[in-house]
Design an enzyme around this catalytic site. Structure first.
Site, PDB file in Angstrom:
ATOM      1  N   LYS A 239       0.853  -1.198   0.000  1.00  0.00           N
ATOM      2  CA  LYS A 239       0.000   0.000   0.000  1.00  0.00           C
ATOM      3  C   LYS A 239       0.884   1.241   0.000  1.00  0.00           C
ATOM      4  O   LYS A 239       1.597   1.515   0.968  1.00  0.00           O
ATOM      5  CB  LYS A 239      -0.898   0.027   1.235  1.00  0.00           C
ATOM      6  CG  LYS A 239      -1.935   1.142   1.124  1.00  0.00           C
ATOM      7  CD  LYS A 239      -2.357   1.691   2.467  1.00  0.00           C
ATOM      8  CE  LYS A 239      -1.672   2.980   2.843  1.00  0.00           C
ATOM      9  NZ  LYS A 239      -1.872   4.133   1.990  1.00  0.00           N
TER      10      LYS A 239
ATOM     11  N   GLU B 280      10.927   0.932   9.534  1.00  0.00           N
ATOM     12  CA  GLU B 280      11.836   2.070   9.308  1.00  0.00           C
ATOM     13  C   GLU B 280      11.039   3.301   9.693  1.00  0.00           C
ATOM     14  O   GLU B 280      10.175   3.740   8.945  1.00  0.00           O
ATOM     15  CB  GLU B 280      12.237   2.150   7.827  1.00  0.00           C
ATOM     16  CG  GLU B 280      12.992   0.949   7.311  1.00  0.00           C
ATOM     17  CD  GLU B 280      14.441   0.913   7.782  1.00  0.00           C
ATOM     18  OE1 GLU B 280      14.900   1.902   8.391  1.00  0.00           O
ATOM     19  OE2 GLU B 280      15.093  -0.118   7.566  1.00  0.00           O
TER      20      GLU B 280
ATOM     21  N   CYS C  81      13.677  11.104   6.483  1.00  0.00           N
ATOM     22  CA  CYS C  81      13.735  10.600   7.854  1.00  0.00           C
ATOM     23  C   CYS C  81      15.135  10.743   8.438  1.00  0.00           C
ATOM     24  O   CYS C  81      15.304  10.715   9.648  1.00  0.00           O
ATOM     25  CB  CYS C  81      13.307   9.153   7.884  1.00  0.00           C
ATOM     26  SG  CYS C  81      14.204   8.180   6.692  1.00  0.00           S
TER      27      CYS C  81
ATOM     28  N   GLU D   2      10.536  15.577  14.984  1.00  0.00           N
ATOM     29  CA  GLU D   2      11.058  15.720  13.636  1.00  0.00           C
ATOM     30  C   GLU D   2      10.289  16.854  12.936  1.00  0.00           C
ATOM     31  O   GLU D   2       9.062  16.818  12.894  1.00  0.00           O
ATOM     32  CB  GLU D   2      10.669  14.402  12.972  1.00  0.00           C
ATOM     33  CG  GLU D   2      11.547  13.855  11.984  1.00  0.00           C
ATOM     34  CD  GLU D   2      11.010  12.516  11.483  1.00  0.00           C
ATOM     35  OE1 GLU D   2       9.944  12.027  11.914  1.00  0.00           O
ATOM     36  OE2 GLU D   2      11.675  11.975  10.626  1.00  0.00           O
TER      37      GLU D   2
HETATM   38  P1  NAP Z   1       2.729   7.891   8.092  1.00  0.00           P
HETATM   39  O1  NAP Z   1       1.579   8.752   8.378  1.00  0.00           O
HETATM   40  O2  NAP Z   1       3.140   6.896   9.094  1.00  0.00           O
HETATM   41  O3  NAP Z   1       2.420   7.196   6.703  1.00  0.00           O
HETATM   42  C1  NAP Z   1       3.232   6.193   6.153  1.00  0.00           C
HETATM   43  C2  NAP Z   1       2.355   5.181   5.442  1.00  0.00           C
HETATM   44  O4  NAP Z   1       1.511   4.551   6.400  1.00  0.00           O
HETATM   45  C3  NAP Z   1       1.419   5.786   4.394  1.00  0.00           C
HETATM   46  O5  NAP Z   1       1.264   4.868   3.349  1.00  0.00           O
HETATM   47  C4  NAP Z   1       0.128   5.925   5.169  1.00  0.00           C
HETATM   48  O6  NAP Z   1      -1.014   5.972   4.353  1.00  0.00           O
HETATM   49  C5  NAP Z   1       0.151   4.653   5.980  1.00  0.00           C
HETATM   50  N1  NAP Z   1      -0.700   4.649   7.147  1.00  0.00           N
HETATM   51  C6  NAP Z   1      -1.142   5.691   7.885  1.00  0.00           C
HETATM   52  N2  NAP Z   1      -1.902   5.232   8.915  1.00  0.00           N
HETATM   53  C7  NAP Z   1      -1.933   3.881   8.815  1.00  0.00           C
HETATM   54  C8  NAP Z   1      -2.540   2.833   9.582  1.00  0.00           C
HETATM   55  N3  NAP Z   1      -3.257   3.086  10.669  1.00  0.00           N
HETATM   56  N4  NAP Z   1      -2.371   1.562   9.175  1.00  0.00           N
HETATM   57  C9  NAP Z   1      -1.641   1.286   8.077  1.00  0.00           C
HETATM   58  N5  NAP Z   1      -1.036   2.227   7.314  1.00  0.00           N
HETATM   59  C10 NAP Z   1      -1.177   3.510   7.684  1.00  0.00           C
HETATM   60  O7  NAP Z   1       4.033   8.733   7.822  1.00  0.00           O
HETATM   61  P2  NAP Z   1       4.214   9.922   6.803  1.00  0.00           P
HETATM   62  O8  NAP Z   1       3.827  11.178   7.485  1.00  0.00           O
HETATM   63  O9  NAP Z   1       3.563   9.640   5.535  1.00  0.00           O
HETATM   64  O10 NAP Z   1       5.790   9.845   6.569  1.00  0.00           O
HETATM   65  C11 NAP Z   1       6.688  10.534   7.323  1.00  0.00           C
HETATM   66  C12 NAP Z   1       7.325   9.647   8.384  1.00  0.00           C
HETATM   67  O11 NAP Z   1       7.993   8.533   7.810  1.00  0.00           O
HETATM   68  C13 NAP Z   1       8.380  10.386   9.130  1.00  0.00           C
HETATM   69  O12 NAP Z   1       8.272  10.140  10.504  1.00  0.00           O
HETATM   70  C14 NAP Z   1       9.694   9.807   8.612  1.00  0.00           C
HETATM   71  O13 NAP Z   1      10.765   9.903   9.474  1.00  0.00           O
HETATM   72  C15 NAP Z   1       9.297   8.417   8.315  1.00  0.00           C
HETATM   73  N6  NAP Z   1      10.196   7.831   7.330  1.00  0.00           N
HETATM   74  C16 NAP Z   1      11.115   6.917   7.763  1.00  0.00           C
HETATM   75  C17 NAP Z   1      11.991   6.365   6.878  1.00  0.00           C
HETATM   76  C18 NAP Z   1      13.017   5.369   7.348  1.00  0.00           C
HETATM   77  O14 NAP Z   1      13.602   4.702   6.530  1.00  0.00           O
HETATM   78  N7  NAP Z   1      13.234   5.224   8.629  1.00  0.00           N
HETATM   79  C19 NAP Z   1      11.952   6.707   5.535  1.00  0.00           C
HETATM   80  C20 NAP Z   1      11.001   7.635   5.121  1.00  0.00           C
HETATM   81  C21 NAP Z   1      10.116   8.178   6.041  1.00  0.00           C
HETATM   82  P3  NAP Z   1      -1.667   7.392   3.955  1.00  0.00           P
HETATM   83  O15 NAP Z   1      -0.616   8.141   3.230  1.00  0.00           O
HETATM   84  O16 NAP Z   1      -2.798   7.005   3.079  1.00  0.00           O
HETATM   85  O17 NAP Z   1      -2.056   8.034   5.238  1.00  0.00           O
END
Ligand code: NAP
Length: 489
Positions: free
Chosen positions: A182, A260, A294, A391
Site C-alpha cells: 500500500k 523504518e 527521515c 522531527e
Molecule cells: P505515516 O503517516 O506513518 O504514513 C506512512 C504510510 O503509512 C502511508 O502509506 C500511510 O497511508 C500509511 N498509514 C497511515 N496510517 C496507517 C494505519 N493506521 N495503518 C496502516 N497504514 C497507515 O508517515 P508519513 O507522514 O507519511 O511519513 C513521514 C514519516 O515517515 C516520518 O516520521 C519519517 O521519518 C518516516 N520515514 C522513515 C523512513 C526510514 O527509513 N526510517 C523513511 C522515510 C520516512 P496514507 O498516506 O494514506 O495516510
C-alpha cells in the site's frame, strides 16, 4: 504534466492485483494532486478490506510457484525490471516530481538509487546461502537453509515514493516472497508506474500487488494486512506512531516485522571540523527533499568557538537556494507535500521564536503558493523547543550551541529516536570516540549522504527494527530452517 506517449503508458489510474488493473469494488476513487500547483493529476481507486484480502489471496496463491523458481530465474526477472526502470528514468522522475514535489534532479537520483536496490538484490538472489554445522552425532548431519518467509505486507510513505518501494520489495522478491503493498495517499502514482514496469518485466500474476487507498482507508488496509494469517511479514516505512500500531496489530498472528520509522538526527559540528565541508553537509542533510527525509539533520549542534562563523556561512548558502516547482531549472527546494506538513513546520518555527530563538533567514511561506516554505535558519535553539523533541520534516535548520564533546554527545543521544547521526571533525581520535558513543543505527562522519544499496539502512530505539538494503536487508525476508539428517552410517 506533459503527456508524452511514455508518460501515458506509466500514468496509471487503477490498482494492480493478481496481474490485472483494478477499480475499487464500489468504484470509489481519490484524487492525486500536484503539490506545486494544487492541480489534480488524476484519480486512483480508493480500496478497502475486500480488495486487500483479494490481493493477499493472490499473493498467497502465487507464492509456491514463485519460490520454486530457480534463484537465477527470479534474478533474471528482477534484472529486467531494473533495466526497465533505468530506461524509463525520465518519465518516472517527472511523475515523481509531479506528485511529490521534489526537484527533478532529486527525483532522478531517487529513481536510479532505488533501481540500484533492484539490481543489487537481483544479484543477491543467487547467494542466499545456508550453513552446514559440525554434527553432534556421528550418524547425523546438520543443514541450515534460508527459506522465503511467505506473503509480505508492505506500507510505504510519500517522501521517497519510489525508492522506499524498490528497497523493500526487491529483497523480498529475490528470496521468493510475494507482496501486497500500500503506497501513501499523496503518492500512489510512482508505485503504480513501478508495477506497470514489473508487469512488462514478466513477474507472474499475484507476485506483486499494489492496493491503493486514501488516508482514511489506510487504517483498514493496514488492519487487514496485519490480521490475515497468510501474511507472514509486515514491512513498514513511515511514522513511529503508525509503526507502533502495525506492530501491536501484528502480535496476534506473530508476524515478523521490519520498521523504518521516524528520526531526530543530530548534526554535530566540532571546532576541529573543516567548516566549509560541514556547511556543505548541513545543506545536503537538512534541505534535500525540502527537509522531508527521515535522516534529515533535525538538530544542528555547533561548538561555541565556531558557532557564529558556521551560522553566517550557512545563511549565505541558504540565501542562494532557489525555491520553486520541481520541474523548473535550478530549483533546489520544492513545495512541501501537503497542508499538514506546512502546519508542522510553521508551528516549529513559531514555538522556537516564542521561546527565544532568532530567525537568521526565512521563517514563512511564500506568496508563490501555500505549500512553499522558505528555507529557514534559526539560532539560539534550546531544549525547551519543539524541534528538540519532534522531527520537523521541513526546511528549518535550528542551531544549538555546545561547549564540550561530552555535552554534544549527551545532547545528541537525548531523544527516543536513533536513526541517523552526523558529525564533522578532523580529529581522528574524536571521530572514533564520538561515533562509538552515538546511539544511532547510522553515523555519517564528515559525510551527509548515507543511503546506498550496499550498506544496511535502519535505526535503533524508536526509529525501528531491522535493516534495509545490503546483505543484511535480505535476511529479514527469510526464515532459517534447521534439518537434522539421521541414519548416516
Ligand atoms: P505515516 O503517516 O506513518 O504514513 C506512512 C504510510 O503509512 C502511508 O502509506 C500511510 O497511508 C500509511 N498509514 C497511515 N496510517 C496507517 C494505519 N493506521 N495503518 C496502516 N497504514 C497507515 O508517515 P508519513 O507522514 O507519511 O511519513 C513521514 C514519516 O515517515 C516520518 O516520521 C519519517 O521519518 C518516516 N520515514 C522513515 C523512513 C526510514 O527509513 N526510517 C523513511 C522515510 C520516512 P496514507 O498516506 O494514506 O495516510
Amino acid at each position: 504534466m506533459k503527456m508524452t506517449q511514455a508518460t501515458q503508458a506509466l500514468l496509471k489510474d487503477k490498482a494492480y492485483i493478481n496481474g490485472q488493473w483494478h477499480d475499487a469494488n464500489d468504484k470509489a476513487v481519490f484524487a492525486v494532486y500536484n503539490p506545486a500547483t494544487g492541480e489534480k493529476i488524476t484519480q486512483v481507486p480508493n480500496m478497502g478490506a475486500d480488495e486487500t484480502a483479494k490481493a493477499i489471496a493472490a499473493a498467497a496463491q502465487a507464492f509456491p510457484a514463485w519460490r520454486a523458481l530457480l534463484a537465477k530465474e527470479r534474478s533474471k526477472i528482477l534484472k529486467k525490471w531494473h533495466q526497465l526502470i533505468v530506461d524509463n528514468v525520465e518519465t518516472l522522475a517527472l511523475l515523481l516530481t509531479t506528485e511529490q514535489g521534489k526537484p527533478l534532479a532529486e527525483a532522478r537520483a531517487e529513481i536510479l538509487g532505488g533501481s540500484n536496490s533492484v539490481e543489487w538484490f537481483a544479484e543477491e538472489a543467487k547467494r542466499i546461502y545456508g550453513d552446514t554445522i559440525p554434527t553432534h552425532k556421528a550418524d547425523a548431519r546438520i543443514i541450515v537453509t534460508r527459506e522465503p518467509i511467505g506473503v509480505v505486507g508492505a506500507v510505504t510513505p510519500w517522501n521517497f515514493p519510489s525508492a522506499m518501494i524498490t528497497r523493500k520489495i526487491s529483497p523480498a522478491l529475490a528470496v521468493g516472497c510475494t507482496i501486497v503493498l500500500k503506497p501513501a495517499e499523496d503518492t500512489p502514482l510512482s508505485a503504480l508506474a513501478l508495477a506497470a514496469l514489473a508487469e512488462q518485466a514478466g513477474f507472474p500474476p499475484g507476485v506483486i500487488n499494489i492496493v491503493t487507498g486514501d488516508r482514511k482507508a489506510a487504517a483498514t488496509i493496514g488492519k487487514t494486512l496485519t490480521s490475515d494469517p497468510a501474511v507472514r511479514k509486515i514491512s513498514f516505512t513511515g511514522s513511529t506512531e503508525v509503526g507502533k500500531t502495525l506492530m501491536r496489530q501484528s502480535a496476534d498472528t506473530v508476524k515478523k516485522i521490519s520498521l523504518e520509522l521516524g528520526g531526530n538526527a543530530p548534526f554535530i559540528v566540532f571546532e576541529s571540523a573543516d567548516l566549509d565541508k560541514a556547511v556543505d553537509g548541513a545543506i545536503i542533510s537538512k534541505f534535500r527533499n525540502a527537509g522531508q527525509t527521515c535522516i534529515c539533520a533535525n538538530r544542528i549542534f555547533v561548538q561555541d568557538s565556531v558557532y557564529d562563523d558556521f551560522a553566517s556561512r550557512l545563511v549565505e548558502r541558504v540565501k542562494k537556494m532557489k525555491i520553486g516547482a520541481g520541474i523548473e531549472d535550478g530549483v533546489v527546494i520544492g513545495p512541501l507535500i501537503n497542508e499538514r506538513g506546512v502546519e508542522k513546520v510553521r508551528r516549529h518555527v513559531e514555538d522556537a521564536v516564542k521561546k527565544g530563538a532568532k530567525i537568521l533567514f526565512g521563517g514563512k511561506t511564500l506568496e508563490r503558493g501555500p505549500l512553499f516554505f522558505e528555507p529557514t535558519v534559526l539560532r539560539d535553539m534550546t531544549d525547551a523547543m519543539a524541534i528538540k523533541e519532534e522531527e520537523t520534516f521541513g526546511p528549518v535548520a535550528g542551531l544549538f550551541r555546545f561547549r564540550t564533546e561530552e555535552e554534544a554527545v549527551r545532547m545528541a543521544n537525548d531523544t527516543q529516536y536513533g536513526l541517523a547521526a552526523y558529525f564533522y571533525t578532523r580529529d581522528l581520535a574524536q571521530a572514533f570516540r564520538v561515533s562509538e558513543r552515538l546511539e544511532y543505527g547510522m553515523v555519517g562522519i564528515n559525510e551527509a549522504l548515507l543511503a546506498t544499496e550496499v550498506a544496511p539502512f535502519g535505526g535503533v530505539k524508536e526509529s525501528g527494527i531491522g535493516r534495509e538494503n545490503s546483505k543484511y536487508g535480505i535476511e529479514d525476508y527469510t526464515e532459517l530452517k534447521y534439518s537434522l539428517v539421521g541414519g548416516i552410517q
